[in-house]
Design a protein around this motif. Structure first.
Motif, PDB file in Angstrom:
ATOM      1  N   ASP A 166     -35.614  26.093 -15.304  1.00 53.05           N
ATOM      2  CA  ASP A 166     -36.504  26.609 -16.341  1.00 53.05           C
ATOM      3  C   ASP A 166     -37.899  26.845 -15.762  1.00 53.05           C
ATOM      4  O   ASP A 166     -38.125  26.656 -14.555  1.00 53.05           O
ATOM      5  N   ALA A 167     -38.841  27.224 -16.597  1.00 51.32           N
ATOM      6  CA  ALA A 167     -40.190  27.560 -16.139  1.00 51.32           C
ATOM      7  C   ALA A 167     -40.907  26.369 -15.505  1.00 51.32           C
ATOM      8  O   ALA A 167     -41.820  26.553 -14.700  1.00 51.32           O
ATOM      9  N   GLN A 168     -40.497  25.145 -15.833  1.00 48.95           N
ATOM     10  CA  GLN A 168     -41.093  23.947 -15.251  1.00 48.95           C
ATOM     11  C   GLN A 168     -40.339  23.453 -14.016  1.00 48.95           C
ATOM     12  O   GLN A 168     -40.655  22.400 -13.465  1.00 48.95           O
ATOM     13  N   ALA A 183     -36.251  33.956 -27.543  1.00 47.10           N
ATOM     14  CA  ALA A 183     -37.538  33.400 -27.973  1.00 47.10           C
ATOM     15  C   ALA A 183     -37.456  32.776 -29.365  1.00 47.10           C
ATOM     16  O   ALA A 183     -38.113  31.767 -29.635  1.00 47.10           O
ATOM     17  N   ILE A 213     -30.330  30.382 -23.139  1.00 44.99           N
ATOM     18  CA  ILE A 213     -30.123  31.046 -21.854  1.00 44.99           C
ATOM     19  C   ILE A 213     -28.698  30.806 -21.347  1.00 44.99           C
ATOM     20  O   ILE A 213     -28.107  31.675 -20.719  1.00 44.99           O
ATOM     21  N   ASP A 260     -34.228  31.260 -10.840  1.00 42.31           N
ATOM     22  CA  ASP A 260     -35.377  31.151 -11.742  1.00 42.31           C
ATOM     23  C   ASP A 260     -34.961  31.773 -13.071  1.00 42.31           C
ATOM     24  O   ASP A 260     -35.038  32.999 -13.239  1.00 42.31           O
ATOM     25  N   ALA A 261     -34.499  30.950 -14.011  1.00 39.16           N
ATOM     26  CA  ALA A 261     -33.963  31.473 -15.268  1.00 39.16           C
ATOM     27  C   ALA A 261     -34.955  32.366 -16.019  1.00 39.16           C
ATOM     28  O   ALA A 261     -34.543  33.410 -16.541  1.00 39.16           O
ATOM     29  N   PRO A 262     -36.255  32.032 -16.085  1.00 40.21           N
ATOM     30  CA  PRO A 262     -37.174  32.942 -16.778  1.00 40.21           C
ATOM     31  C   PRO A 262     -37.295  34.315 -16.098  1.00 40.21           C
ATOM     32  O   PRO A 262     -37.739  35.279 -16.726  1.00 40.21           O
ATOM     33  N   GLY A 263     -36.882  34.432 -14.854  1.00 40.78           N
ATOM     34  CA  GLY A 263     -36.941  35.700 -14.144  1.00 40.78           C
ATOM     35  C   GLY A 263     -35.715  36.562 -14.323  1.00 40.78           C
ATOM     36  O   GLY A 263     -35.680  37.699 -13.830  1.00 40.78           O
ATOM     37  N   ALA A 299     -34.282  39.155 -25.240  1.00 40.21           N
ATOM     38  CA  ALA A 299     -35.478  38.325 -25.065  1.00 40.21           C
ATOM     39  C   ALA A 299     -35.989  37.824 -26.411  1.00 40.21           C
ATOM     40  O   ALA A 299     -36.400  36.662 -26.539  1.00 40.21           O
TER      41      ALA A 299
END
Length: 189
Positions: free
Chosen positions: A173-175, A115, A121, A100-103, A111
């Protein structure tokens, strides 16, 4: 004796865990070379110093050695980049992983740069020189591992899981879409 944790012990269902934050050293190297990160942080000396320091003076997580030995199924350091080192661990274990890349734990400067689009990433997970611990921990042992890490003063984060298969680890990614990584590791050549 006989209790060393090798790269080859990961099993499907194990959690993929990292210590500290990922990507700081590669950002620090970019700063020292006067690259895009240096320009993006031109007005933030504290962030530049933190990242350059992570490159120049790695912080080995020796305090976690007992917890790794007692709870982890496989382990290694993150020296050539999280993506590449995870691929090595998976290959040695005959498994794959989903991350889970966002994790993935990032420092505040990393960060912020992510952003703002200064870095992607892919650069953070393939840059190398973090010298954090990458390990796999059976899910039923994670709470004990995390407790031991807290007592040792070392931050740990579960970022994914080991799955059956032999394909390269997937970073999502988040999706839930796979993130294409142009390279997995830092290359010296």
């Amino acid at each position: 004796a006989g209790r060393m944790v090798h790269r080859s012990g990961a099993r499907p269902g194990d959690l993929v865990v990292v210590t500290g934050t990922i990507g700081d050293a590669t950002l620090g190297l970019d700063i020292l070379r006067g690259g895009a990160v240096a320009a993006a942080l031109a007005d933030d000396a504290a962030a530049r110093d933190l990242l350059a320091g992570r490159y120049r003076v790695p912080q080995p997580r020796s305090a976690l050695a007992t917890a790794v030995r007692e709870q982890a199924s496989a382990a290694m350091d993150v020296s050539d980049g999280l993506a590449g080192d995870l691929a090595k661990l998976c290959a040695a274990s005959g498994v794959s992983a989903v991350i889970d890349a966002p994790g993935i734990p990032l420092s505040a400067p990393a960060a912020s740069l992510l952003a703002r689009g200064t870095v992607g990433i892919g650069a953070l997970v393939s840059g190398g020189d973090d010298y954090e611990v990458l390990c796999t921990v059976p899910e039923n042992r994670f709470d004990a591992f995390a407790q031991a890490a807290r007592q040792a003063g070392v931050a740990v984060t579960a970022i994914g899981s080991i799955i059956a298969g032999v394909s390269a680890p997937a970073f999502l990614d988040a999706q839930g879409r796979e993130i294409p990584l142009p390279r997995l590791s830092y290359s010296h050549f």
